[in-house]
Scaffold this active site. Sequence first.
Site, PDB file in Angstrom:
ATOM      1  N   LYS A  13      15.179 -28.369  37.712  1.00 41.09           N
ATOM      2  CA  LYS A  13      14.570 -28.737  38.999  1.00 41.09           C
ATOM      3  C   LYS A  13      15.639 -28.894  40.084  1.00 41.09           C
ATOM      4  O   LYS A  13      15.472 -28.445  41.202  1.00 41.09           O
ATOM      5  CB  LYS A  13      13.782 -30.051  38.885  1.00 41.09           C
ATOM      6  N   ARG A  85       6.211 -38.483  39.493  1.00 44.48           N
ATOM      7  CA  ARG A  85       6.323 -38.376  38.037  1.00 44.48           C
ATOM      8  C   ARG A  85       5.135 -39.026  37.341  1.00 44.48           C
ATOM      9  O   ARG A  85       5.069 -39.025  36.107  1.00 44.48           O
ATOM     10  CB  ARG A  85       7.601 -39.081  37.593  1.00 44.48           C
ATOM     11  N   ARG A 124      24.906 -30.581  29.681  1.00 44.76           N
ATOM     12  CA  ARG A 124      24.913 -30.611  31.157  1.00 44.76           C
ATOM     13  C   ARG A 124      26.026 -31.512  31.682  1.00 44.76           C
ATOM     14  O   ARG A 124      26.303 -32.570  31.122  1.00 44.76           O
ATOM     15  CB  ARG A 124      23.551 -31.142  31.641  1.00 44.76           C
ATOM     16  N   ARG A 159      26.036 -37.247  32.616  1.00 43.32           N
ATOM     17  CA  ARG A 159      25.088 -38.314  32.911  1.00 43.32           C
ATOM     18  C   ARG A 159      24.935 -39.192  31.671  1.00 43.32           C
ATOM     19  O   ARG A 159      24.831 -38.677  30.568  1.00 43.32           O
ATOM     20  CB  ARG A 159      23.721 -37.708  33.265  1.00 43.32           C
ATOM     21  N   ARG A 170      13.058 -39.456  27.053  1.00 40.05           N
ATOM     22  CA  ARG A 170      12.660 -38.928  28.372  1.00 40.05           C
ATOM     23  C   ARG A 170      11.603 -37.834  28.213  1.00 40.05           C
ATOM     24  O   ARG A 170      10.693 -37.722  29.035  1.00 40.05           O
ATOM     25  CB  ARG A 170      13.895 -38.413  29.131  1.00 40.05           C
TER      26      ARG A 170
HETATM   27  P1  AMP Z   1      16.237 -37.356  36.842  1.00 41.97           P
HETATM   28  O1  AMP Z   1      17.600 -37.264  37.431  1.00 41.97           O
HETATM   29  O2  AMP Z   1      15.160 -36.799  37.745  1.00 41.97           O
HETATM   30  O3  AMP Z   1      16.155 -36.804  35.435  1.00 41.97           O
HETATM   31  O4  AMP Z   1      15.894 -38.924  36.733  1.00 41.97           O
HETATM   32  C1  AMP Z   1      16.679 -39.788  35.935  1.00 41.97           C
HETATM   33  C2  AMP Z   1      15.915 -41.061  35.637  1.00 41.97           C
HETATM   34  O5  AMP Z   1      15.600 -41.734  36.875  1.00 41.97           O
HETATM   35  C3  AMP Z   1      14.563 -40.862  34.973  1.00 41.97           C
HETATM   36  O6  AMP Z   1      14.676 -40.724  33.560  1.00 41.97           O
HETATM   37  C4  AMP Z   1      13.837 -42.153  35.364  1.00 41.97           C
HETATM   38  O7  AMP Z   1      14.303 -43.245  34.589  1.00 41.97           O
HETATM   39  C5  AMP Z   1      14.320 -42.374  36.789  1.00 41.97           C
HETATM   40  N1  AMP Z   1      13.421 -41.711  37.762  1.00 41.97           N
HETATM   41  C6  AMP Z   1      13.696 -40.619  38.536  1.00 41.97           C
HETATM   42  N2  AMP Z   1      12.632 -40.294  39.294  1.00 41.97           N
HETATM   43  C7  AMP Z   1      11.649 -41.179  38.986  1.00 41.97           C
HETATM   44  C8  AMP Z   1      10.292 -41.348  39.400  1.00 41.97           C
HETATM   45  N3  AMP Z   1       9.725 -40.518  40.276  1.00 41.97           N
HETATM   46  N4  AMP Z   1       9.589 -42.375  38.859  1.00 41.97           N
HETATM   47  C9  AMP Z   1      10.146 -43.214  37.978  1.00 41.97           C
HETATM   48  N5  AMP Z   1      11.405 -43.098  37.512  1.00 41.97           N
HETATM   49  C10 AMP Z   1      12.165 -42.093  38.010  1.00 41.97           C
END
Ligand code: AMP
Length: 220
Positions: A13, A85, A124, A159, A170
């Site tokens: 994404k 999400r 990654r 990360r 996740r």
């Molecule tokens: P990402 O970088 O998009 O994979 O997000 C990393 C982490 O941030 C996720 O596993 C969630 O814990 C939190 N997170 C990111 N976006 C959201 C969202 N829209 N709602 C809730 N938690 C989020």
Amino acid sequence: MYIIMLGAPGTGKGTIGNEICEKYNLTHLATGDIFRDEIKRETPLGKKANEYISKGELVPDEVTIAMVEGKLNEMKDVLLDGFPRTIAQAEALKEYLNKNNKNITAVINLNVPDEDIIKRTSSRVICSNKECGASYNTIFMPPKVEGICDKCGSPLIKRKDDNPETIKERLNVYYKNTQPLIDYYEKEGLLESIDINIYLENTKEVTTEKAIKIIDGRLN
Ligand code: AMP
């Protein structure tokens, strides 16, 4: 213009979103990046978010929605990466856009098989410079110089939540909370899915081209 990037963690994404932002001059709003920055700066929001992110869980809806709405108020054309999400987040976004007379142009859903996601996410690395936000993969999409960002020269880091245990959690969270958004946006007539083969040499280019075709088709 509002574009939403949908898809499980590690489907690309952010990478494809960056390309789309460049092409259409959109602001990239990645909720995960914002949370990681808040965590790094040890802000109250960062401390709260870290309780959930470190376990692979979602940050509560009310916290996330308030944070995103605050950011959207300052932005015009936006690509949302990692938001919504949950159905509650999608409903909140819909209400916000209605109130502000704005529409979603397309919801781009990236499909990658689970076993490929685990493989790709485990290798990654991301740029440590939050202004840059570039993402690489030591196996599938390595930087030109090991450990260094091609775009800005900053060190690349892993990360904390990209370890196999947290990735599995996740993915569980994705299937429970986020996958229902596929049906939700299908019903709204906004869903556009792209199947991704991560083993192609030019996966990024092929996927970007498909996404651009979709967006152009919806703009005309
Ligand atoms: P990402 O970088 O998009 O994979 O997000 C990393 C982490 O941030 C996720 O596993 C969630 O814990 C939190 N997170 C990111 N976006 C959201 C969202 N829209 N709602 C809730 N938690 C989020």
